[in-house]
Design an enzyme around this catalytic site. Structure first.
Site, PDB file in Angstrom:
ATOM      1  N   LYS A  37       0.888  -1.095   0.096  1.00  0.00           N
ATOM      2  CA  LYS A  37       0.122  -0.081   0.038  1.00  0.00           C
ATOM      3  C   LYS A  37       0.851   1.208  -0.151  1.00  0.00           C
ATOM      4  O   LYS A  37       0.569   2.169  -0.717  1.00  0.00           O
ATOM      5  CB  LYS A  37      -0.927   0.173   1.118  1.00  0.00           C
ATOM      6  CG  LYS A  37      -0.346   0.205   2.567  1.00  0.00           C
ATOM      7  CD  LYS A  37      -1.454   0.093   3.595  1.00  0.00           C
ATOM      8  CE  LYS A  37      -0.978   0.209   5.161  1.00  0.00           C
ATOM      9  NZ  LYS A  37      -0.228   1.758   5.075  1.00  0.00           N
ATOM     10  N   THR A  38       2.057   1.099   0.774  1.00  0.00           N
ATOM     11  CA  THR A  38       2.704   2.422   0.556  1.00  0.00           C
ATOM     12  C   THR A  38       3.518   2.682  -0.790  1.00  0.00           C
ATOM     13  O   THR A  38       3.268   3.846  -0.924  1.00  0.00           O
ATOM     14  CB  THR A  38       3.901   2.410   1.629  1.00  0.00           C
ATOM     15  OG1 THR A  38       3.408   1.989   3.017  1.00  0.00           O
ATOM     16  CG2 THR A  38       4.991   3.501   1.712  1.00  0.00           C
ATOM     17  N   ASP A 228      -3.866   7.198   4.711  1.00  0.00           N
ATOM     18  CA  ASP A 228      -3.477   6.137   5.040  1.00  0.00           C
ATOM     19  C   ASP A 228      -4.135   5.454   6.244  1.00  0.00           C
ATOM     20  O   ASP A 228      -4.635   6.214   7.170  1.00  0.00           O
ATOM     21  CB  ASP A 228      -1.970   6.195   4.992  1.00  0.00           C
ATOM     22  CG  ASP A 228      -1.379   4.728   5.070  1.00  0.00           C
ATOM     23  OD1 ASP A 228      -2.079   3.889   4.722  1.00  0.00           O
ATOM     24  OD2 ASP A 228      -0.248   4.561   5.316  1.00  0.00           O
ATOM     25  N   GLU A 229      -4.301   4.129   6.344  1.00  0.00           N
ATOM     26  CA  GLU A 229      -4.796   3.547   7.669  1.00  0.00           C
ATOM     27  C   GLU A 229      -6.188   4.100   7.961  1.00  0.00           C
ATOM     28  O   GLU A 229      -6.398   4.551   9.258  1.00  0.00           O
ATOM     29  CB  GLU A 229      -3.718   3.812   9.058  1.00  0.00           C
ATOM     30  CG  GLU A 229      -2.244   3.606   8.632  1.00  0.00           C
ATOM     31  CD  GLU A 229      -2.192   1.791   8.511  1.00  0.00           C
ATOM     32  OE1 GLU A 229      -3.245   1.227   8.801  1.00  0.00           O
ATOM     33  OE2 GLU A 229      -1.087   1.392   8.512  1.00  0.00           O
ATOM     34  N   GLN A 259      -7.553  -5.174   9.874  1.00  0.00           N
ATOM     35  CA  GLN A 259      -6.414  -4.590  10.800  1.00  0.00           C
ATOM     36  C   GLN A 259      -6.802  -3.468  11.672  1.00  0.00           C
ATOM     37  O   GLN A 259      -6.011  -2.749  12.271  1.00  0.00           O
ATOM     38  CB  GLN A 259      -5.075  -4.240   9.787  1.00  0.00           C
ATOM     39  CG  GLN A 259      -4.488  -5.341   9.232  1.00  0.00           C
ATOM     40  CD  GLN A 259      -3.120  -5.309   8.469  1.00  0.00           C
ATOM     41  OE1 GLN A 259      -2.162  -4.722   9.241  1.00  0.00           O
ATOM     42  NE2 GLN A 259      -3.179  -4.992   7.121  1.00  0.00           N
ATOM     43  N   ARG A 615       2.690 -10.300  10.643  1.00  0.00           N
ATOM     44  CA  ARG A 615       4.064  -9.742  10.659  1.00  0.00           C
ATOM     45  C   ARG A 615       5.216 -10.640  10.323  1.00  0.00           C
ATOM     46  O   ARG A 615       6.227 -10.151   9.872  1.00  0.00           O
ATOM     47  CB  ARG A 615       4.214  -9.375  12.231  1.00  0.00           C
ATOM     48  CG  ARG A 615       3.170  -8.212  12.629  1.00  0.00           C
ATOM     49  CD  ARG A 615       3.020  -6.944  11.957  1.00  0.00           C
ATOM     50  NE  ARG A 615       1.796  -7.418  10.848  1.00  0.00           N
ATOM     51  CZ  ARG A 615       1.444  -6.529  10.103  1.00  0.00           C
ATOM     52  NH1 ARG A 615       2.352  -5.706   9.380  1.00  0.00           N
ATOM     53  NH2 ARG A 615       0.488  -6.729   9.419  1.00  0.00           N
TER      54      ARG A 615
END
Length: 763
Positions: A37-38, A228-229, A259, A615
């Protein structure tokens, strides 16, 4: 333009490319864990600027950490440089709070503040609230200041001023006394020309509501907005974004509802779930390919999160190789669990794979770190804790240790200074400074100086009375320290100081976490008592704690294993991940229960499991213990439901517990006759053949039955202790469960232990 598009998108997959090139109207990017996504955000912003759709200053990009903002800004500058597009102005890439500060610096005078306002951190805010309480004659012992702090913060996160709270009276948000404090607090903060952290958002929202022309200016200025997020946004952040995007409607939000793990600090998962209701013309792009983790890890995490109802229709997948199976390890206790983690890390390191930085250990609560830290110290494994202090450096532990130290040694000035006003008893800084002056002038300890100050009436009667009560408390504890066993004395300290009572009265998540740490400290004392037997005195315990603290300082730059809570792990990744304590009542947490009314809580716990699992890049270990101590009492929890939600065919289940309950539960079906996956059973069978083994207990050489603890320990044998390290047995006495050994350690000290409880490892 074609060359520009080719240059920007050549390394992107089709959904990523689709998201980058979209530039008209609202866009929802559902970005699964590890899906890049970044990269999409940075390439999209570069495309908007390089493609001439907006000037650099017309694009606002909001993320949730300063580190992420800096990284994105650096990447975008590099991308634009490679495309030959010079940027001479500052990009609007920041956190919500940084964006609001930048705006308020220019316009806060409209709200009757001076431009050079002060920003209060949490401790400053709490001090201000206490000042307000004092002015309103509110007793903090009855009404803890942190409760007011929490309620004021909740109101501001909801975008509600005191006046709006009052108009909405009848809601459970705030009682009349809290509202009174909120009103006075806002008046005093304005007089001080200060804003707290929540005010940065709240005052920006006030500015937009009170001055429509200002809002219109920024609505027109930002032609494109990216957030974002988005699943972590709270109500006030949602309102700000909606207002700013109203004119152009070119709002792009990126997030993953799977998330969303911060509801306890105001995040509202509905913001991302309802985006298509807010913007019915929105385009939706799903980033479902995971580039981070092995196929088995992706399959395991996807199978777990699939059990949630509050989620979009998306499925994470990967083209990566299957990799290792998910290792589920059952141990007898939290100490065995910690030893398993330490030994497994050592085995992987000894095989020549990677470095200490490749390993991370996640846990549900901070209190779980203590036994992990002990195991790492014993095995010489370097570690660092992210987002928190080491167990024995935590405030509540240091406070209680200070009471215990002062009870043993009244000349300990540092302990005296730390706890004279803990819990709050109305002895202020000026009083303490005067005591310190008397001590310095007459060459006395603080304790002696305080006693003289009271006798000589150096303060008014109220202050003298408060100091006398503290001194009487400490005299009482000094007597108790000599009369009672160590663990009983610990509970006396908590009771007579009212430390635990004060935490219970706060009734907030921070206080609950601190109580859990005190509970874990109780377990540490019990373990020490069992290990040391008749020698387990207060002074010896304090000496051991000092030894532990001396070894706690590790350079953050040193190559080391990372320890952190699952909440902090979000956004990070490691080749090897251990999630410990994966048990019912611990993870998922038992707080609030899991009836129909708390289904939302259970789903958030499951999202937390999903975050932790994703992770891991190569290896994922999930561990649980049959028995875990809570306030010194053994409790038995079943393995977490999250373990059972992972497909059996990708689980390698192992146990050190002979006849383990979970082990036997899977003694059929996808697991072999011994309760293992076929792959694990084959591995054990081959080891048995090689070593001539023919029973389960031999297949797990680390396991010994409780009744055989005393066997095999003899004079001259080398052993290792979790705290004191390596030594040799100097003498033995007794037998069986009553066997005691004296060990001569390398520093030439001799310690006596009850073998059954000592956790001595034979070398």
């Amino acid at each position: 333009m074609a060359d520009l598009i080719e240059s920007l998108t050549k390394a992107l997959n089709p959904p990523q490319k689709e998201a980058v090139l979209h530039h008209e109207g609202p866009l929802l990017i559902l970005a699964g864990a590890g899906s890049g996504k970044t990269r999409v955000l940075t390439h999209r912003m570069a495309h908007l600027i390089a493609g001439g759709f907006a000037a650099p200053e017309e694009v606002l990009c909001v993320t949730f950490t300063n580190k992420a903002a800096r990284e994105m800004e650096h990447r975008i500058y590099n991308l634009l440089h490679e495309l030959g597009v010079p940027v001479h102005s500052q990009l609007w890439i920041s956190t919500f709070h940084s964006f609001c500060v930048r705006l308020l610096r220019q316009r806060i005078e409209l709200l009757d503040y001076k431009p050079f306002f002060t920003i209060y951190d949490s401790s400053d805010q709490l001090a201000q609230i206490k000042k307000v309480m004092n002015a309103l004659n509110i007793n903090e012992k009855i009404f803890p200041a942190k409760n007011f702090q929490s309620r004021i913060g909740s109101a501001k996160m909801a975008g509600l001023s005191p006046q709006e709270v009052e108009k909405a009276y009848g809601r459970p948000l705030m009682d009349s006394k809290s509202l009174e404090v909120y009103k006075r607090y806002e008046e005093d903060m304005k007089r001080a020309n200060a804003l707290d952290f929540d005010d940065l958002l709240m005052k920006t929202w006030d500015l937009f509501r009170m001055y429509p022309d200002v809002l219109k200016e920024y609505q027109e200025k930002f032609r494109y907005i990216m957030v974002d997020e988005y699943q972590d946004t709270n109500r006030i952040q949602y309102l700000l974004v909606q207002a700013l995007a109203k004119t152009h409607r070119n709002l792009c939000v990126v997030g993953d509802e799977d998330q969303s793990i911060y509801s306890w600090r105001g995040a509202d998962i509905k913001n991302i779930l309802d985006f298509e209701k807010d913007f019915q013309e929105a385009k939706v792009v799903k980033l479902e390919e995971n580039y981070r983790s092995s196929a088995n890890i992706v399959k395991a995490a996807t199978s777990v999160i699939r059990n949630n109802n509050q989620r979009k229709d998306k499925t994470l997948f990967t083209s990566n190789l299957s990799g290792d199976m998910i290792r589920v390890q059952e141990e007898r206790s939290e100490y065995d669990e910690a030893r398993f983690v330490a030994k497994t890390i050592e085995e992987i390191m000894n095989s020549g794979e990677g470095s200490w930085n490749d390993f991370a250990v996640f846990y549900r609560t901070n209190a779980q770190s203590r036994v992990i830290e002990e195991a790492f110290r014993t095995n010489g494994i370097p570690y660092k804790i992210v987002g928190g202090v080491r167990f024995y450096e935590r405030m509540e532990i240091k406070d209680v240790l200070s009471f215990m130290k002062l009870a043993v040694n009244p000349a300990d000035d540092m302990a005296f200074k730390r706890i004279i006003n803990v819990p709050t008893r109305g002895i202020g800084k000026t009083t303490l400074e005067k005591i310190e002056n008397i001590a310095n002038e007459r060459r006395l300890t603080f304790f002696e100086a305080a006693d003289i100050a009271v006798n000589e009436r150096a303060f008014n009667s109220g202050t003298c009375s408060k100091i006398r009560r503290f001194l009487d408390l400490m005299f009482d504890l000094q007597v108790s320290a000599k009369q009672f066993p160590l663990q009983e004395f610990y509970h006396i300290v908590l009771d007579k100081t009212e430390y635990l009572k004060a935490l219970k009265a706060e009734d907030n998540p921070e206080a609950e976490a601190r109580m859990k740490n005190l509970e874990e400290f109780d377990n540490a004392i019990e373990q020490f008592t069992k290990e040391r037997g008749e020698e387990a005195g207060l002074q010896g315990f304090l000496e051991e704690m000092a030894l532990v603290s001396d070894q706690d300082s590790i350079d953050e730059q040193v190559n080391s294993v990372t320890l952190m809570t699952l909440h902090i792990s979000k956004g990070l990744e490691y080749p090897v991940v251990f999630i410990v304590g994966v048990e019912e009542n611990l993870f998922p947490s038992s707080r609030g229960g899991f009836d129909a009314e708390s289904e939302d809580d259970l789903e958030e716990e499951r999202r937390l499991a999903y975050v932790g699992m994703t992770r891991a890049r190569q290896k994922l270990f999930l561990t649980h213990a049959k028995v875990r101590r809570v306030w010194g009492q053994e409790q038995s929890n079943s393995p977490s439901r999250f373990i059972k939600e992972i497909p059996k065919e990708i689980v390698d289940f192992r146990t050190s517990v002979q006849g383990g309950a979970f082990f036997n539960r899977y003694a059929s079906g996808a697991y072999g006759s011994n309760g293992m996956s076929p792959r694990a059973e084959a591995g054990v069978s081959s080891r048995r053949s090689a070593k001539g083994m023919d029973d389960d207990s031999q297949a797990f050489p680390d396991y010994e039955e409780e009744s055989s603890h005393g066997d095999g320990f003899r004079k001259g044998m080398k052993v290792r202790h979790p705290t004191f390290g390596v030594g040799s047995i100097y003498s033995t006495e007794g037998s069986g469960d009553q066997l005691k050994v004296s060990v001569l350690f390398t520093d030439q000290t001799i310690k006596k232990f009850v073998v059954k409880y000592a956790r001595l490892e034979r070398l």
